[in-house]
Design a protein around this motif. Structure first.
Motif: not given
Length: 98
Positions: A53-58, A25-32, A34-40
């Motif tokens: 497109d940005e959301v689907m890419k993440v 899960v930590d690996e997945a969160i790191a991808v999110i 690093q994407s720079g997308i707004k997230h919580e």
């Protein structure tokens, strides 16, 4: 698809015994992150927000990363909210509770 802001919830459920599931899960969160997308990040899922497109890419990138790292099996649960005539944001949905 339009490029209004949408939001999505992504939850990763690793089905593994080689590592603690939280490590994946930590690996997945790191991808999110690093994407720079707004997230919580939440205790059960992470909410992401951006253009379609940005959301689907993440979402795609999270799955690709786990595959590349050799995670044997996982479930990715996704909920996506789309408004056809304009943006939909998490803040709009939760502002009254802040």
């Amino acid at each position: 698809m339009h490029q209004h802001t949408i939001n999505a919830s992504i939850q990763l459920l690793p089905i593994v015994q080689d590592r603690h599931p939280y490590d994946w899960v930590d690996e997945a969160i790191a991808v999110i992150q690093q994407s720079g997308i707004k997230h919580e990040v939440g205790p059960f899922a992470t909410v992401i927000e951006g253009g379609y497109d940005e959301v689907m890419k993440v979402i795609h990138d999270v799955n690709e990363k786990l595959f590349e790292l050799g995670c044997n099996e996982w479930i990715t649960s996704v909920q996506i909210q789309i408004r056809s005539n304009g943006p939909i944001t998490g803040d709009e949905k939760t502002a009254k509770f802040q």
